[in-house]
Design a protein around this motif. Structure first.
Motif, mmCIF file in Angstrom:
data_model
loop_
_atom_site.group_PDB
_atom_site.id
_atom_site.type_symbol
_atom_site.label_atom_id
_atom_site.label_comp_id
_atom_site.label_asym_id
_atom_site.label_seq_id
_atom_site.Cartn_x
_atom_site.Cartn_y
_atom_site.Cartn_z
ATOM 1 N N PRO A 20 49.412 41.448 21.726
ATOM 2 C CA PRO A 20 49.602 42.303 22.906
ATOM 3 C C PRO A 20 48.332 43.042 23.327
ATOM 4 C CG PRO A 20 51.463 42.516 21.430
ATOM 5 C CD PRO A 20 50.433 41.736 20.692
ATOM 6 N N ASP A 21 47.614 43.594 22.357
ATOM 7 C CA ASP A 21 46.386 44.311 22.697
ATOM 8 C C ASP A 21 45.329 43.363 23.252
ATOM 9 O OD1 ASP A 21 44.595 46.696 22.594
ATOM 10 O OD2 ASP A 21 43.496 45.439 21.155
ATOM 11 N N LEU A 22 45.227 42.174 22.662
ATOM 12 C CA LEU A 22 44.256 41.200 23.146
ATOM 13 C C LEU A 22 44.575 40.770 24.575
ATOM 14 C CD1 LEU A 22 41.810 39.421 22.499
ATOM 15 C CD2 LEU A 22 43.397 37.688 21.664
ATOM 16 N N ARG A 23 45.857 40.578 24.882
ATOM 17 C CA ARG A 23 46.237 40.187 26.233
ATOM 18 C C ARG A 23 45.922 41.292 27.244
ATOM 19 N NH1 ARG A 23 51.849 37.650 27.402
ATOM 20 N NH2 ARG A 23 50.655 36.856 29.174
ATOM 21 N N ARG A 24 46.106 42.558 26.842
ATOM 22 C CA ARG A 24 45.762 43.661 27.737
ATOM 23 C C ARG A 24 44.261 43.685 28.013
ATOM 24 N NH1 ARG A 24 49.841 46.436 24.915
ATOM 25 N NH2 ARG A 24 48.344 47.174 23.355
ATOM 26 N N ARG A 25 43.479 43.514 26.962
ATOM 27 C CA ARG A 25 42.027 43.506 27.117
ATOM 28 C C ARG A 25 41.574 42.313 27.954
ATOM 29 N NH1 ARG A 25 40.414 43.329 21.159
ATOM 30 N NH2 ARG A 25 38.365 42.801 22.034
ATOM 31 N N HIS A 26 42.198 41.171 27.726
ATOM 32 C CA HIS A 26 41.880 39.955 28.481
ATOM 33 C C HIS A 26 42.173 40.175 29.964
ATOM 34 C CE1 HIS A 26 42.827 35.923 30.137
ATOM 35 N NE2 HIS A 26 41.947 35.457 29.274
ATOM 36 N N HIS A 27 43.337 40.747 30.264
ATOM 37 C CA HIS A 27 43.711 41.018 31.652
ATOM 38 C C HIS A 27 42.729 41.985 32.295
ATOM 39 C CE1 HIS A 27 45.712 43.447 34.783
ATOM 40 N NE2 HIS A 27 46.188 42.283 35.163
ATOM 41 N N SER A 28 42.355 43.031 31.590
ATOM 42 C CA SER A 28 41.443 44.023 32.145
ATOM 43 C C SER A 28 40.087 43.408 32.473
ATOM 44 C CB SER A 28 41.266 45.171 31.143
ATOM 45 O OG SER A 28 40.331 46.115 31.630
ATOM 46 N N TRP A 29 39.610 42.548 31.565
ATOM 47 C CA TRP A 29 38.292 41.933 31.790
ATOM 48 C C TRP A 29 38.333 41.015 33.001
ATOM 49 C CZ3 TRP A 29 35.327 37.677 32.440
ATOM 50 C CH2 TRP A 29 33.954 37.802 32.173
ATOM 51 N N TYR A 30 39.380 40.200 33.116
ATOM 52 C CA TYR A 30 39.445 39.257 34.232
ATOM 53 C C TYR A 30 39.809 39.939 35.545
ATOM 54 C CZ TYR A 30 38.139 35.275 31.559
ATOM 55 O OH TYR A 30 37.399 34.402 30.815
ATOM 56 N N ARG A 31 40.453 41.082 35.483
ATOM 57 C CA ARG A 31 40.662 41.866 36.700
ATOM 58 C C ARG A 31 39.313 42.295 37.262
ATOM 59 N NH1 ARG A 31 40.273 47.196 37.262
ATOM 60 N NH2 ARG A 31 41.226 48.188 39.091
ATOM 61 N N GLN A 32 38.443 42.854 36.410
ATOM 62 C CA GLN A 32 37.115 43.262 36.864
ATOM 63 C C GLN A 32 36.288 42.069 37.327
ATOM 64 O OE1 GLN A 32 36.007 46.284 37.387
ATOM 65 N NE2 GLN A 32 37.938 47.169 36.674
ATOM 66 N N PHE A 33 36.445 40.954 36.647
ATOM 67 C CA PHE A 33 35.740 39.729 37.005
ATOM 68 C C PHE A 33 36.118 39.282 38.415
ATOM 69 C CE2 PHE A 33 35.856 35.010 37.041
ATOM 70 C CZ PHE A 33 34.543 34.728 36.734
ATOM 71 N N ALA A 34 37.418 39.256 38.703
ATOM 72 C CA ALA A 34 37.897 38.826 40.017
ATOM 73 C C ALA A 34 37.462 39.793 41.116
ATOM 74 C CB ALA A 34 39.420 38.691 40.008
ATOM 75 N N LEU A 35 37.531 41.086 40.836
ATOM 76 C CA LEU A 35 37.133 42.080 41.825
ATOM 77 C C LEU A 35 35.643 42.002 42.132
ATOM 78 C CD1 LEU A 35 39.229 45.157 40.639
ATOM 79 C CD2 LEU A 35 39.617 43.767 42.682
ATOM 80 N N GLN A 36 34.830 41.731 41.109
ATOM 81 C CA GLN A 36 33.397 41.593 41.345
ATOM 82 C C GLN A 36 33.106 40.366 42.199
ATOM 83 O OE1 GLN A 36 30.960 41.334 37.819
ATOM 84 N NE2 GLN A 36 29.051 41.204 38.984
ATOM 85 N N ALA A 37 33.797 39.268 41.902
ATOM 86 C CA ALA A 37 33.613 38.049 42.704
ATOM 87 C C ALA A 37 33.959 38.317 44.166
ATOM 88 C CB ALA A 37 34.475 36.924 42.143
ATOM 89 N N GLU A 38 35.056 39.022 44.391
ATOM 90 C CA GLU A 38 35.477 39.339 45.754
ATOM 91 C C GLU A 38 34.444 40.212 46.467
ATOM 92 O OE1 GLU A 38 39.417 41.194 47.969
ATOM 93 O OE2 GLU A 38 38.691 42.075 46.100
#
Length: 444
Positions: A20-38
């Motif tokens: 669960p903690d890894l999935r939260r961290r994974h989601h947070s990282w890819y959220r920032q990744f997607a926002l930066q790309a945008e």
């Protein structure tokens, strides 16, 4: 093996309670990744972002899946990534995937930030309009318009006007599209939303072109080209160039039109933009027909149709341009005769994206692999997958038949398409059928 290792690792993480903690961290990282790309989309890093986003699709899907799960911290967790990926989906022609994620995210219960929800409704409606689902697009626009007018900002209202303009353009009402896009641009020119600004300019230019307003169309498209060139952007520079090429051709400036269309085709090839490439091929076919080069026109028409099938649209996507398409096809078919027209069409259907662009640009085509030659590179497993595709099985059914994961089956299908230079499952099926019918062909 990699899929097996991934499943093993996931089991271990579940066993020790850290998943669960890894999935939260994974989601947070890819959220920032997607926002930066945008945020960097209209800029010199666009081509690099397209390549990175393509590679990271499995991770981004996993992050969105988590964001839509009950474990997510808020209702916005999945919607934020899905909305940020909208320009990628539009550029790559991934209409079905974009719509699926946005619709799922918008259906989540719980409060959304007004600006985020309006932005998502705008994105989902434009994708639906391009996918020729005008009824669904209208529903999304109605919801977004009410939200923007009651609780939103000027930018929110401009985004919904832009969505309304796209709906009108794809619905065969360019007059209404001009009104909506013009009003939206009054706000977008003062905002720092370059993507919305440029896309509205391009669409307004196309609407003016359809109405025969050459001067107004040229003004909009020239402005879009100036903005994209100054920022090092590629996707809308290509699309604006090809649309300006159409304007120039209608105005009798054939040489300038062809130069713009070449530019409009070279850039989509770099960024893998099937939408832009489709229209370049289509318009070049019209020019070839007008110049009595009917074989070339038939090849280009068929190649354009194959690209449209790839993204799930038809020529009717822009109803006001179907007359030019129908006239070109009718004249070409009549001039060549039925047999020669079908032969040329099969040539175009077999080209694929890259080869079609090379053909249209007058470049030497790569030598096609000899049929049945092991150098065509299909492995034994890929050959099995090709046979199952020819039987009409979906990726899910193929996975069940071969006892592999659905993702692995999808990977095999993509490899077969790439190795054979095809762009659709129908081409694989036709190739397998033809190979089976030729007893002299060796089978890899």
């Amino acid at each position: 093996l990699l899929e097996t290792l991934r499943e093993y690792g996931r089991e271990k993480l579940e066993q020790d309670g850290t998943l669960p903690d890894l999935r939260r961290r994974h989601h947070s990282w890819y959220r920032q990744f997607a926002l930066q790309a945008e945020s960097e989309w209209i800029g010199p890093r666009q081509v690099a972002w397209l390549a990175r986003l393509e590679r990271e699709q499995p991770n981004l899907r996993e992050a969105m899946e988590y964001g839509l799960s009950t474990a997510a911290d808020s209702a916005e967790a999945g919607l934020e990534i899905a909305t940020a990926l909208y320009p990628f989906w539009v550029s790559r022609g991934l209409l079905r995937e974009g719509r699926r994620w946005l619709d799922r995210a918008l259906a989540q219960e719980g409060g959304h930030d007004t600006a985020l929800r309006v932005k998502a409704l705008h994105s989902a409606s434009v994708l639906a309009s391009r996918h020729e689902d005008l009824e669904r697009a209208a529903e999304l626009i109605d919801e977004g318009r009410v939200l923007a007018e009651t609780r939103g900002s000027a930018l929110d209202r401009a985004l919904m006007l832009q969505a309304d303009g796209a709906h009108a353009l794809h619905g065969g009402n360019p007059e209404h599209a001009v009104i909506s896009f013009t009003e939206a641009l009054e706000v977008l020119r003062g905002e720092r939303n370059l993507l919305a600004h440029v896309t509205a300019l391009h669409a307004l230019g196309l609407a003016h072109e359809i109405l025969g307003h050459a001067e107004a169309a040229t003004g909009c498209l020239d402005e879009a080209i100036r903005i994209t060139e100054s920022h090092g952007e590629s996707v809308y520079l290509g699309r604006s160039s090809l649309t300006l090429g159409l304007v120039m051709w209608r105005e009798g400036e054939r040489d300038r039109a062809v130069l713009l269309l070449r530019k409009g085709l070279e850039l989509p090839r770099v960024v893998d933009d099937p939408f832009g490439a489709t229209w370049c091929l289509e318009i070049l076919a019209w020019i070839s027909c007008r110049e009595n080069d009917f074989h070339r026109a038939a090849v280009l028409l068929a190649a354009a149709e194959m690209l449209r099938q790839r993204v799930g649209t038809s020529i009717v996507q822009i109803p006001d341009l179907t007359e030019s398409h129908n006239e070109c096809e009718l004249v070409t078919r009549r001039s060549l005769g039925a047999r020669a027209f079908e032969t040329a069409s099969r040539e175009g259907e077999a080209l694929g994206f890259t080869a079609a662009a090379s053909y249209a640009l007058g470049e030497r085509l790569p030598a096609a692999p000899r049929r049945g030659d092991p150098a065509a590179a299909l492995t034994k497993r890929e050959r099995q997958v090709a046979d199952l595709v020819a039987q009409g099985l979906t990726n899910k059914a193929i996975a069940a038949r071969l006892v592999i994961s659905q993702r692995t089956a999808q990977g095999h299908v993509e490899h077969v398409l790439a190795k054979l230079g095809f762009s659709s499952r129908a081409q694989i099926a036709a190739w397998v059928t033809e190979l089976s019918a030729d007893p002299g062909a060796s089978r890899p």
